[in-house]
Design a protein around this motif. Structure first.
Motif, PDB file in Angstrom:
ATOM      1  N   THR A  67       1.012 114.202  38.422  1.00  0.00           N
ATOM      2  CA  THR A  67      -0.572 114.544  37.942  1.00  0.00           C
ATOM      3  C   THR A  67      -1.097 113.888  36.677  1.00  0.00           C
ATOM      4  O   THR A  67      -0.050 113.767  35.716  1.00  0.00           O
ATOM      5  CB  THR A  67      -0.558 116.140  37.416  1.00  0.00           C
ATOM      6  OG1 THR A  67      -0.095 117.143  38.534  1.00  0.00           O
ATOM      7  CG2 THR A  67      -2.029 116.416  36.763  1.00  0.00           C
ATOM      8  N   TYR A  68      -1.791 112.987  36.983  1.00  0.00           N
ATOM      9  CA  TYR A  68      -2.017 111.804  36.022  1.00  0.00           C
ATOM     10  C   TYR A  68      -3.248 112.293  35.201  1.00  0.00           C
ATOM     11  O   TYR A  68      -4.311 112.268  35.876  1.00  0.00           O
ATOM     12  CB  TYR A  68      -2.270 110.190  36.537  1.00  0.00           C
ATOM     13  CG  TYR A  68      -1.177 109.776  37.120  1.00  0.00           C
ATOM     14  CD1 TYR A  68       0.133 109.873  36.327  1.00  0.00           C
ATOM     15  CD2 TYR A  68      -0.885 108.916  38.522  1.00  0.00           C
ATOM     16  CE1 TYR A  68       1.265 109.210  36.883  1.00  0.00           C
ATOM     17  CE2 TYR A  68       0.369 108.408  38.814  1.00  0.00           C
ATOM     18  CZ  TYR A  68       1.427 108.498  38.228  1.00  0.00           C
ATOM     19  OH  TYR A  68       2.619 108.159  38.545  1.00  0.00           O
ATOM     20  N   ASN A  69      -3.305 112.202  33.854  1.00  0.00           N
ATOM     21  CA  ASN A  69      -4.579 112.386  33.057  1.00  0.00           C
ATOM     22  C   ASN A  69      -5.162 111.237  32.810  1.00  0.00           C
ATOM     23  O   ASN A  69      -4.519 110.137  32.356  1.00  0.00           O
ATOM     24  CB  ASN A  69      -4.060 113.350  31.872  1.00  0.00           C
ATOM     25  CG  ASN A  69      -3.652 114.606  32.114  1.00  0.00           C
ATOM     26  OD1 ASN A  69      -4.019 115.328  33.034  1.00  0.00           O
ATOM     27  ND2 ASN A  69      -2.630 114.991  31.320  1.00  0.00           N
TER      28      ASN A  69
ATOM     29  N   GLY B  49      -1.202 121.743  20.106  1.00  0.00           N
ATOM     30  CA  GLY B  49      -1.892 121.197  18.977  1.00  0.00           C
ATOM     31  C   GLY B  49      -3.241 120.520  19.114  1.00  0.00           C
ATOM     32  O   GLY B  49      -3.784 119.802  18.215  1.00  0.00           O
ATOM     33  N   GLY B  50      -3.787 120.872  20.003  1.00  0.00           N
ATOM     34  CA  GLY B  50      -5.008 119.984  20.487  1.00  0.00           C
ATOM     35  C   GLY B  50      -6.307 120.794  20.414  1.00  0.00           C
ATOM     36  O   GLY B  50      -7.378 120.747  20.892  1.00  0.00           O
ATOM     37  N   TYR B  51      -5.913 122.213  19.938  1.00  0.00           N
ATOM     38  CA  TYR B  51      -7.041 123.089  19.879  1.00  0.00           C
ATOM     39  C   TYR B  51      -7.328 123.592  18.617  1.00  0.00           C
ATOM     40  O   TYR B  51      -6.508 123.601  17.622  1.00  0.00           O
ATOM     41  CB  TYR B  51      -6.739 124.287  20.771  1.00  0.00           C
ATOM     42  CG  TYR B  51      -6.507 124.203  22.193  1.00  0.00           C
ATOM     43  CD1 TYR B  51      -7.554 124.574  23.227  1.00  0.00           C
ATOM     44  CD2 TYR B  51      -5.232 123.896  22.846  1.00  0.00           C
ATOM     45  CE1 TYR B  51      -7.287 124.289  24.400  1.00  0.00           C
ATOM     46  CE2 TYR B  51      -5.167 123.543  24.175  1.00  0.00           C
ATOM     47  CZ  TYR B  51      -6.137 123.944  24.686  1.00  0.00           C
ATOM     48  OH  TYR B  51      -5.971 123.695  26.117  1.00  0.00           O
ATOM     49  N   ALA B  52      -8.689 124.145  18.502  1.00  0.00           N
ATOM     50  CA  ALA B  52      -9.092 124.844  17.010  1.00  0.00           C
ATOM     51  C   ALA B  52      -8.247 126.031  16.801  1.00  0.00           C
ATOM     52  O   ALA B  52      -7.491 126.618  17.811  1.00  0.00           O
ATOM     53  CB  ALA B  52     -10.253 125.167  17.098  1.00  0.00           C
ATOM     54  N   ALA B  98      -6.792 113.722  20.383  1.00  0.00           N
ATOM     55  CA  ALA B  98      -5.952 115.063  20.572  1.00  0.00           C
ATOM     56  C   ALA B  98      -5.519 114.808  22.351  1.00  0.00           C
ATOM     57  O   ALA B  98      -6.020 114.332  22.909  1.00  0.00           O
ATOM     58  CB  ALA B  98      -6.928 116.223  20.396  1.00  0.00           C
ATOM     59  N   PRO B  99      -4.339 115.770  22.411  1.00  0.00           N
ATOM     60  CA  PRO B  99      -4.061 115.927  23.714  1.00  0.00           C
ATOM     61  C   PRO B  99      -5.216 116.458  24.669  1.00  0.00           C
ATOM     62  O   PRO B  99      -5.601 117.286  24.288  1.00  0.00           O
ATOM     63  CB  PRO B  99      -2.936 116.582  23.546  1.00  0.00           C
ATOM     64  CG  PRO B  99      -2.912 117.314  22.326  1.00  0.00           C
ATOM     65  CD  PRO B  99      -3.664 116.551  21.639  1.00  0.00           C
ATOM     66  N   ALA B 100      -5.022 116.293  25.962  1.00  0.00           N
ATOM     67  CA  ALA B 100      -6.007 116.987  26.943  1.00  0.00           C
ATOM     68  C   ALA B 100      -5.568 118.173  26.852  1.00  0.00           C
ATOM     69  O   ALA B 100      -4.487 118.929  26.576  1.00  0.00           O
ATOM     70  CB  ALA B 100      -5.373 116.488  28.190  1.00  0.00           C
ATOM     71  N   GLN B 101      -6.754 119.253  26.889  1.00  0.00           N
ATOM     72  CA  GLN B 101      -6.765 120.697  26.834  1.00  0.00           C
ATOM     73  C   GLN B 101      -6.334 121.369  28.049  1.00  0.00           C
ATOM     74  O   GLN B 101      -7.395 121.560  29.081  1.00  0.00           O
ATOM     75  CB  GLN B 101      -7.833 121.054  26.202  1.00  0.00           C
ATOM     76  CG  GLN B 101      -7.932 120.702  24.872  1.00  0.00           C
ATOM     77  CD  GLN B 101      -9.020 121.434  24.195  1.00  0.00           C
ATOM     78  OE1 GLN B 101     -10.026 121.793  24.490  1.00  0.00           O
ATOM     79  NE2 GLN B 101      -8.947 121.495  22.661  1.00  0.00           N
ATOM     80  N   HIS B 102      -5.212 121.474  28.770  1.00  0.00           N
ATOM     81  CA  HIS B 102      -4.791 122.071  29.824  1.00  0.00           C
ATOM     82  C   HIS B 102      -4.034 123.559  29.466  1.00  0.00           C
ATOM     83  O   HIS B 102      -3.222 123.634  30.710  1.00  0.00           O
ATOM     84  CB  HIS B 102      -4.104 121.169  30.767  1.00  0.00           C
ATOM     85  CG  HIS B 102      -4.797 119.737  31.218  1.00  0.00           C
ATOM     86  ND1 HIS B 102      -6.338 119.937  31.536  1.00  0.00           N
ATOM     87  CD2 HIS B 102      -4.523 118.487  31.264  1.00  0.00           C
ATOM     88  CE1 HIS B 102      -6.663 118.832  31.642  1.00  0.00           C
ATOM     89  NE2 HIS B 102      -5.711 117.866  31.544  1.00  0.00           N
ATOM     90  N   ALA B 103      -4.110 124.011  28.571  1.00  0.00           N
ATOM     91  CA  ALA B 103      -3.216 125.177  28.536  1.00  0.00           C
ATOM     92  C   ALA B 103      -3.619 126.107  29.369  1.00  0.00           C
ATOM     93  O   ALA B 103      -2.875 127.031  29.924  1.00  0.00           O
ATOM     94  CB  ALA B 103      -3.426 125.701  27.016  1.00  0.00           C
TER      95      ALA B 103
END
Lengths: 138, 134
Positions: A67-69, B49-52, B98-103
């Motif tokens: 899965t590449y972002n 760590g990428g969320y408010a 910020a890291p992508a938000q995939h939580a």
């Protein structure tokens, strides 16, 4: 792993809009994000690495799911559509050619959370996509 | 199982046809999965760590009224915490870096197998009860 990402990146850069605009990290100049239109894509380890057999131990050549972002970074909101569309156009449904492997078609992973962001300090817009495929023994 | 959630949606519609006796068990199974997804989602949001800061505590689940089956809504609950938002990223720490938000997606994928297993047990037990009851 190396070959799969090389093929992915080459495909991304095959778009005239994205040629020379693919970077592994967010671009910075003296710790300040660079204001430019580009995409961020880098290699990642497989998130599934298994032949799903009960009787055998998985090896390096086992089936792997990647899965590449891809993060589109743009100086204005319209740029997100231009670059995002270019990325989706060349990637979605495409089958990567990787020596010794057979890959499934690239699919977009549905997002649960909304994807667009705006960096007020750097005045940059960004949008995340995730593309997924399986790489199996040829 | 496919890698998207289309089968999950299809399964949800199929379950509308199970005997009414199964609905109680299905609700229990859904609640267990919903709680796990909520916990994983919150944890993922904190760890990334990428969320408010207000995002993770706002994630919750609610059973929705549904005349044909059981529906549970999982995700950020608007208004639960100050500034809680449904994925609006302007306040994301790190901004463009910020890291992508995939939580949320990661939590859903991590609990997919558990979801199917729970439903299997729920339907199996309900059918067993019907047969015993004659």
């Amino acid at each position: 792993m190396k070959l799969e990402f090389a093929a992915f990146k080459a495909r991304l850069e095959s778009s005239p809009v994205l040629a020379g605009k693919v970077y592994p990290v967010v671009r910075k100049d003296a710790e300040v994000p660079v204001r430019a239109n580009y995409v961020v894509a880098r290699s990642s380890k497989p998130d599934r690495w298994t032949d799903a057999r009960f009787t055998g131990v998985d090896t390096f050549d086992a089936d792997r799911r990647y899965t590449y972002n891809v993060r589109v970074v743009a100086v204005d909101a319209g740029g997100l559509d231009v670059l995002g569309e270019a990325a989706a156009r060349v990637l979605l449904g495409f089958t990567l050619a990787v020596a010794g492997r057979t890959c499934s078609q690239l699919e977009l992973v549905p997002d649960v959370e909304d994807g667009d962001g705006y960096d007020r300090t750097a005045d940059l817009y960004y949008r995340d996509f995730s593309f997924r495929f399986w790489s199996r023994r040829a | 199982m496919s890698d998207d959630f289309s089968e999950l949606a299809a399964l949800a519609s199929d379950l509308g046809k199970v005997p009414p006796a199964a609905v109680k068990n299905v609700r229990k199974a859904l609640e267990v999965t919903a709680r796990s997804i909520k916990d994983d989602w919150r944890e993922g949001a904190v760890v990334s760590g990428g969320y408010a800061e207000t995002y993770a505590p706002s994630i919750d689940y609610d059973f929705q009224p549904d005349s044909e089956g059981v529906t549970v809504d999982i995700g950020p609950h608007l208004g639960k915490t100050a500034g809680a938002s449904a994925g609006f990223l302007e306040d994301a720490p790190g901004n463009v870096q910020a890291p992508a938000q995939h939580a949320g997606r990661n939590a859903l994928e991590a609990n997919e197998d558990d979801f199917y297993q729970g439903l299997e047990i729920a339907v199996f037990e309900a059918l067993g009860g019907i047969m015993e009851g004659g």
